[in-house]
Write a protein that holds these residues in place. Structure first.
Motif, PDB file in Angstrom:
ATOM      1  N   TYR A 163     -10.662  13.843  32.387  1.00  0.00           N
ATOM      2  CA  TYR A 163     -12.067  14.157  32.121  1.00  0.00           C
ATOM      3  C   TYR A 163     -12.913  12.887  32.127  1.00  0.00           C
ATOM      4  O   TYR A 163     -12.567  11.886  31.501  1.00  0.00           O
ATOM      5  N   THR A 164     -14.021  12.966  32.826  1.00  0.00           N
ATOM      6  CA  THR A 164     -15.046  11.927  32.688  1.00  0.00           C
ATOM      7  C   THR A 164     -16.156  12.416  31.765  1.00  0.00           C
ATOM      8  O   THR A 164     -16.873  11.617  31.181  1.00  0.00           O
ATOM      9  N   ASP A 165     -16.279  13.743  31.654  1.00  0.00           N
ATOM     10  CA  ASP A 165     -17.253  14.341  30.734  1.00  0.00           C
ATOM     11  C   ASP A 165     -16.686  15.684  30.284  1.00  0.00           C
ATOM     12  O   ASP A 165     -16.726  16.667  31.025  1.00  0.00           O
ATOM     13  N   LYS A 166     -16.144  15.734  29.068  1.00  0.00           N
ATOM     14  CA  LYS A 166     -15.520  16.966  28.584  1.00  0.00           C
ATOM     15  C   LYS A 166     -16.529  18.081  28.396  1.00  0.00           C
ATOM     16  O   LYS A 166     -16.206  19.257  28.554  1.00  0.00           O
ATOM     17  N   THR A 167     -17.745  17.730  28.052  1.00  0.00           N
ATOM     18  CA  THR A 167     -18.771  18.751  27.819  1.00  0.00           C
ATOM     19  C   THR A 167     -19.073  19.516  29.106  1.00  0.00           C
ATOM     20  O   THR A 167     -19.149  20.754  29.114  1.00  0.00           O
ATOM     21  N   SER A 168     -19.243  18.796  30.188  1.00  0.00           N
ATOM     22  CA  SER A 168     -19.551  19.452  31.463  1.00  0.00           C
ATOM     23  C   SER A 168     -18.294  19.851  32.222  1.00  0.00           C
ATOM     24  O   SER A 168     -18.376  20.559  33.230  1.00  0.00           O
ATOM     25  N   GLY A 169     -17.133  19.391  31.737  1.00  0.00           N
ATOM     26  CA  GLY A 169     -15.872  19.743  32.386  1.00  0.00           C
ATOM     27  C   GLY A 169     -15.613  18.993  33.677  1.00  0.00           C
ATOM     28  O   GLY A 169     -14.786  19.420  34.492  1.00  0.00           O
ATOM     29  N   THR A 170     -16.307  17.874  33.880  1.00  0.00           N
ATOM     30  CA  THR A 170     -16.132  17.119  35.121  1.00  0.00           C
ATOM     31  C   THR A 170     -15.069  16.038  34.942  1.00  0.00           C
ATOM     32  O   THR A 170     -14.802  15.573  33.829  1.00  0.00           O
ATOM     33  N   GLY A 171     -14.493  15.649  36.061  1.00  0.00           N
ATOM     34  CA  GLY A 171     -13.467  14.615  36.022  1.00  0.00           C
ATOM     35  C   GLY A 171     -12.741  14.501  37.338  1.00  0.00           C
ATOM     36  O   GLY A 171     -13.277  14.870  38.388  1.00  0.00           O
ATOM     37  N   PHE A 172     -11.502  14.016  37.279  1.00  0.00           N
ATOM     38  CA  PHE A 172     -10.709  13.772  38.475  1.00  0.00           C
ATOM     39  C   PHE A 172      -9.370  14.493  38.389  1.00  0.00           C
ATOM     40  O   PHE A 172      -8.715  14.493  37.345  1.00  0.00           O
ATOM     41  N   ALA A 173      -8.996  15.084  39.519  1.00  0.00           N
ATOM     42  CA  ALA A 173      -7.685  15.714  39.617  1.00  0.00           C
ATOM     43  C   ALA A 173      -6.650  14.662  40.005  1.00  0.00           C
ATOM     44  O   ALA A 173      -6.874  13.873  40.925  1.00  0.00           O
ATOM     45  N   HIS A 174      -5.528  14.653  39.306  1.00  0.00           N
ATOM     46  CA  HIS A 174      -4.438  13.736  39.593  1.00  0.00           C
ATOM     47  C   HIS A 174      -3.160  14.528  39.856  1.00  0.00           C
ATOM     48  O   HIS A 174      -3.007  15.664  39.385  1.00  0.00           O
ATOM     49  N   ILE A 175      -2.249  13.912  40.572  1.00  0.00           N
ATOM     50  CA  ILE A 175      -0.875  14.395  40.630  1.00  0.00           C
ATOM     51  C   ILE A 175       0.044  13.206  40.393  1.00  0.00           C
ATOM     52  O   ILE A 175      -0.366  12.048  40.504  1.00  0.00           O
TER      53      ILE A 175
END
Length: 529
Positions: free
Chosen positions: A347-359
């Motif tokens: 998460y880069t912003d938990k409130t908006s639910g944005t971030g990066f997908a990792h594997i």
């Protein structure tokens, strides 16, 4: 043609400022500790898994009633030039792998600047191996397969061997022959000096076994008319597997009591003996086989007739058979997966639910290395040894026995030279096109059109078919099936709702994914279409 090969942040000011500063943001690497530190950046943090998997025969079109969450899913499935711009697309693949190469080159130059001391021999070996690996990955994406008959004409990719100190550098693609010669030279120079002793967690680096596993796969692809490459495959794979490969392989019985999340976590652990190299990456590839974008995906029809639930050389078919992988599947009719590759969200912003997908990606395992050796044994006509390796894979991936719904006990039979031949002699070739609707005409046996080598009919083909089927199951959701399709000239049919089925023929130039558009615009020759 002039092109900036990697996307480095240049410090451009006035003419005088430019001439008096380093042309990029690289720090000076003037100590042994700094050399070791920069090698962390010599591993690409993107992976072509999604591009390669959606190009293969592991996916079908389930129809417009299902969602397509990402434009690249559709473009890749249709073998179109990819115009989307995300972590799994050509631009980032190109950029991140050449950035990793740049870090490796910077480390090598720093080692020479420090006098090339013996104390840094393991780090130089790691840098050479990282440089070879990143070029090899790019070749498997953007080039046709290595073919000794055409390699001196087929286009390769630029092989970067030194840090760049100029903003504009002239690059040529070169040939596949030149590219593979340079990859081979780096691997051979590195192998004697790889050491596990310089790492805190060796499996996050090219440790000794990971390096030999890479050398194994590379030599399998680096076809030689005199078959000397297969001798190397056997030699290098044995360095990885030891005298008792059964102990080195993934023990799938340990996964039986685990739920999906626990399987994912267990699968990528450094404590698993079978995992040789572990690389975290920014990628949505963890959604392959999941509910995200079910229009193009690995569905029930492929599962039933071609992969996990198809009748294999071990015997029975279906969800309650010997194959443990087939008992640990999750999803729906449109999205079937064994949860070895899942998404870890940052998460880069938990409130908006944005971030990066990792594997967390495991590019080299003992299981895949074993199957490389079985393939090499087959071409060396050492069928008893090949059968032993194939049986080792079966033993560690299957139940030794099970009781069916009627109370009948079934016991796993040892794979032998005779049983492999009998099984594959009785299987018909999968027709092209094989439609997704129902899929009952599908089989696990594909016609082979090897690129630059031959497969003799009869026993040799039977063994290669067995190897390829096991490799398909073993590398499901890893993208490696696409490499096998290219190497063996396997024709692939992608059904398209409302349109005719698209068939990727043997000589179809779309087997090489198109270069990023900005790289072409900068002057590097595009792949022909």
């Amino acid at each position: 043609m002039y092109i900036a090969l990697i996307g480095t942040a240049f410090l451009l000011g006035s003419c005088d400022d430019f001439l008096n500063t380093m042309p990029d943001n690289r720090a000076e690497i003037d100590t042994e500790a700094k050399v070791t530190s920069i090698l962390v950046s010599a591993y690409p943090n993107k992976t072509p898994v999604l591009m390669m998997e959606y190009s293969s025969d592991n996916v079908v079109d389930h129809g417009p009633q299902y969602s397509v969450n990402y434009k690249d899913q559709e473009e890749i499935y249709l073998w179109s030039d990819i115009t989307s711009d995300g972590n799994d697309d050509p631009r980032y693949m190109w950029q991140t792998h050449y950035s990793a190469i740049a870090a490796a080159n910077q480390a090598i130059q720093a080692i020479y600047d420090l006098g090339d001391p013996a104390s840094l021999a393991p780090q130089k070996a790691e840098a050479l191996m990282c440089r070879a690996y990143a070029h090899f990955v790019l070749a498997n994406v953007f080039c046709l397969p290595y073919n000794p008959e055409t390699a001196d004409k087929d286009m390769g990719i630029p092989y970067s061997e030194k840090p760049e100190t100029q903003v504009i550098v002239k690059y040529e693609r070169g040939t596949m022959a030149e590219l593979y010669e340079k990859i081979n030279a780096d691997i051979e120079a590195a192998l004697p000096y790889i050491s596990d002793d310089v790492y805190t967690v060796p499996k996050y680096h090219f440790n000794k076994k990971a390096a030999y596993a890479f050398a194994t796969r590379f030599n399998l692809f680096y076809v030689k008319p005199d078959k000397s490459n297969y001798q190397k495959v056997v030699e290098y794979a044995t360095q990885v597997l030891g005298s008792n490969p059964d102990r080195a392989l993934r023990q799938m019985t340990n996964y039986i009591p685990l739920g999906a999340g626990d399987v994912t976590n267990a699968y990528v652990q450094a404590s698993e003996n079978c995992n040789l190299l572990i690389i975290p990456a920014y990628s949505a590839a963890g959604r392959i086989g999941s509910g995200s974008g079910p229009r193009y995906n690995h569905g029930r029809e492929i599962t039933t007739y071609e992969t996990y639930w198809a009748k294999g050389p071990w015997g029975s078919s279906g969800s309650s058979s010997f194959l443990i992988l087939g008992r640990k599947l999750y999803g729906s009719n449109q999205t079937v997966r064994f949860p070895k590759l899942d998404e870890f969200w940052e998460y880069t912003d938990k409130t908006s639910g944005t971030g990066f997908a990792h594997i967390v990606f495991v590019p080299f395992t003992t299981n895949e290395t074993l199957l490389c050796r079985a393939e090499a044994y087959t071409f060396l006509e050492k069928y008893e040894e090949a059968a032993a390796d194939l049986n080792s894979w079966q033993v560690t991936n299957c139940l030794s026995s099970y009781v069916d719904d009627d109370g009948m006990t079934h016991t796993l039979q040892t794979l032998t030279r005779e049983s492999i031949n009998k099984f594959w002699n009785d299987i018909k070739y999968c027709p092209i096109p094989s439609m997704a609707d129902g899929g009952s005409d599908r089989t696990i046996k594909k016609e082979l059109h090897p690129q630059g080598f031959t497969v003799a009919s009869g026993e040799q083909e039977n063994f290669i078919q067995c190897v390829l089927h096991m490799r398909r199951i073993e590398t499901m959701h890893d993208g490696q099936r696409w490499c096998d399709i290219k190497r063996y000239g396997i024709e692939v049919a992608h059904n398209r709702y409302g349109l005719a089925t698209d068939i990727l023929k043997v000589g179809d130039l779309r087997r090489a994914i198109q270069l990023p558009s900005d790289v072409i615009d900068a002057g590097l020759a595009a792949n022909p279409r």
